[in-house]
Design a protein around this motif. Structure first.
Motif, short mmCIF file in Angstrom:
data_model
loop_
_atom_site.label_atom_id
_atom_site.label_comp_id
_atom_site.label_asym_id
_atom_site.label_seq_id
_atom_site.Cartn_x
_atom_site.Cartn_y
_atom_site.Cartn_z
N THR A 148 18.49 -8.59 -3.27
CA THR A 148 19.22 -9.62 -4.03
C THR A 148 18.30 -10.74 -4.53
OG1 THR A 148 19.90 -10.92 -2.08
CG2 THR A 148 21.39 -9.14 -2.79
N GLU A 149 17.09 -10.36 -4.90
CA GLU A 149 16.16 -11.30 -5.51
C GLU A 149 15.20 -10.52 -6.39
OE1 GLU A 149 12.59 -12.78 -3.14
OE2 GLU A 149 13.91 -12.16 -1.50
N ASN A 150 14.53 -11.21 -7.26
CA ASN A 150 13.60 -10.57 -8.18
C ASN A 150 12.22 -10.47 -7.52
OD1 ASN A 150 12.71 -9.33 -10.48
ND2 ASN A 150 12.33 -11.25 -11.58
N LEU A 151 12.12 -9.61 -6.52
CA LEU A 151 10.85 -9.38 -5.84
C LEU A 151 9.81 -8.85 -6.81
CD1 LEU A 151 12.08 -7.14 -2.89
CD2 LEU A 151 11.61 -9.57 -2.74
N THR A 152 8.56 -9.02 -6.46
CA THR A 152 7.51 -8.30 -7.16
C THR A 152 7.35 -6.98 -6.41
OG1 THR A 152 6.39 -10.33 -7.81
CG2 THR A 152 5.08 -8.30 -7.81
N VAL A 153 7.51 -5.88 -7.10
CA VAL A 153 7.36 -4.56 -6.50
C VAL A 153 6.15 -3.91 -7.13
CG1 VAL A 153 8.43 -2.31 -6.08
CG2 VAL A 153 9.85 -4.37 -6.13
N GLU A 154 5.21 -3.49 -6.27
CA GLU A 154 4.01 -2.84 -6.78
C GLU A 154 3.85 -1.48 -6.11
OE1 GLU A 154 0.88 -5.64 -5.91
OE2 GLU A 154 0.79 -5.04 -3.82
N HIS A 155 3.38 -0.55 -6.88
CA HIS A 155 3.09 0.80 -6.38
C HIS A 155 1.57 0.92 -6.38
CE1 HIS A 155 7.33 1.90 -6.76
NE2 HIS A 155 7.30 1.12 -7.83
N ILE A 156 1.00 0.97 -5.17
CA ILE A 156 -0.45 0.95 -5.04
C ILE A 156 -0.94 2.04 -4.09
CG2 ILE A 156 -0.62 -1.53 -5.54
CD1 ILE A 156 -0.94 -1.98 -2.51
N LYS A 157 -2.23 2.28 -4.11
CA LYS A 157 -2.83 3.21 -3.18
C LYS A 157 -2.93 2.51 -1.82
CE LYS A 157 -6.65 6.36 -2.54
NZ LYS A 157 -7.91 6.88 -3.06
N CYS A 158 -2.13 2.96 -0.86
CA CYS A 158 -2.11 2.37 0.47
C CYS A 158 -1.56 3.42 1.44
CB CYS A 158 -1.28 1.09 0.52
SG CYS A 158 0.42 1.26 -0.03
N GLU A 159 -1.78 3.19 2.73
CA GLU A 159 -1.33 4.16 3.73
C GLU A 159 0.16 4.13 3.95
OE1 GLU A 159 -3.55 4.47 7.35
OE2 GLU A 159 -5.42 4.00 6.33
N THR A 160 0.76 2.96 3.84
CA THR A 160 2.20 2.84 4.04
C THR A 160 2.71 1.62 3.29
OG1 THR A 160 3.97 2.89 5.70
CG2 THR A 160 2.06 1.48 6.18
N ALA A 161 4.00 1.47 3.24
CA ALA A 161 4.62 0.34 2.54
C ALA A 161 4.41 -0.95 3.33
CB ALA A 161 6.10 0.62 2.36
N SER A 162 4.53 -2.08 2.63
CA SER A 162 4.43 -3.38 3.29
C SER A 162 5.18 -4.41 2.47
CB SER A 162 2.97 -3.79 3.46
OG SER A 162 2.36 -3.96 2.20
N PHE A 163 5.45 -5.55 3.12
CA PHE A 163 6.10 -6.65 2.42
C PHE A 163 5.42 -7.94 2.80
CE2 PHE A 163 9.33 -9.98 1.84
CZ PHE A 163 9.53 -9.82 0.48
N ASP A 164 5.00 -8.69 1.81
CA ASP A 164 4.38 -10.00 2.00
C ASP A 164 5.52 -11.03 1.96
OD1 ASP A 164 3.22 -12.53 1.59
OD2 ASP A 164 1.56 -11.72 0.42
N VAL A 165 5.91 -11.53 3.15
CA VAL A 165 7.07 -12.42 3.23
C VAL A 165 6.83 -13.76 2.54
CG1 VAL A 165 8.08 -11.38 5.30
CG2 VAL A 165 6.43 -13.24 5.55
#
Length: 190
Positions: A14-31
């Motif tokens: 319910t917010e306009n997060l920045t969503v990026e698709h990058i080369k990484c081992e797993t997903a993450s969220f920068d709070v």
């Protein structure tokens, strides 16, 4: 598919997060910066939805403040217990995600994503076994994660954390208990 999953993440959060698709081992969220990072590796829809659901859980429930200045307990302890709390909250808020969490973790477990096959589970720290219990123990009942009788109370308590403050307090107590257990083991060895 990446654009669709990015839009799904924004809708769930319910917010306009920045969503990026990058080369990484797993997903993450920068709070703090509100950036959800999703891996480019090929995953099934269930795994991707589970990753999105998990990270959106951090967006919705994990406060940005509180992480700085935490010196009495490793952040990894807090993160593991926070994962338990936010996944439970996401399953309650979005019941349709339950099957994606189950199927996603089952698929990752079947691929030994968490490296369980090569681990001596009883020798792992309690916090690591709690992490595995909630990620793979619930999907593979043929190989339950081992806990002693006194450790079962910690596992049950992890399931009852309602707030981030509860998570920090439990992480601190487990960290201190684990340290005491390691000291006792070290002292009692010849």
């Amino acid at each position: 598919m990446h654009d669709i999953k990015g839009t799904l993440a924004k809708l769930l959060a319910t917010e306009n997060l920045t969503v990026e698709h990058i080369k990484c081992e797993t997903a993450s969220f920068d709070v703090k910066n509100r950036v959800l990072s999703l891996p480019l590796w090929i995953a099934s829809e269930s795994v991707y939805d589970m990753l999105v659901g998990h990270e959106v859980g951090h967006a919705l429930y994990t406060p940005a403040e509180g992480w700085e200045g935490m010196t009495d307990v490793p952040k990894s302890y807090v993160n593991i217990l926070e994962d338990v709390r936010i996944e439970k909250a996401m399953k309650e808020k979005f019941p349709g995600l339950r099957k994606d969490f189950f199927a996603g973790y089952r698929e990752l477990n079947d691929k030994d994503f968490f490296g369980v096959e090569s681990l001596d589970l009883p020798r792992l720290k309690l916090i690591d076994r709690i992490n595995l219990h909630y990620k793979v123990g619930v999907v593979d009942h043929t190989k339950p994660i081992p806990f002693s009788e006194d450790e079962q109370d910690w596992v049950a308590e992890a399931d009852t954390c309602k707030s981030f403050e509860d998570v920090i307090a439990l992480a601190q107590r487990i960290y201190e208990w684990q340290g005491e257990k390691l000291s006792l083991i070290h002292i009692s060895e010849p």
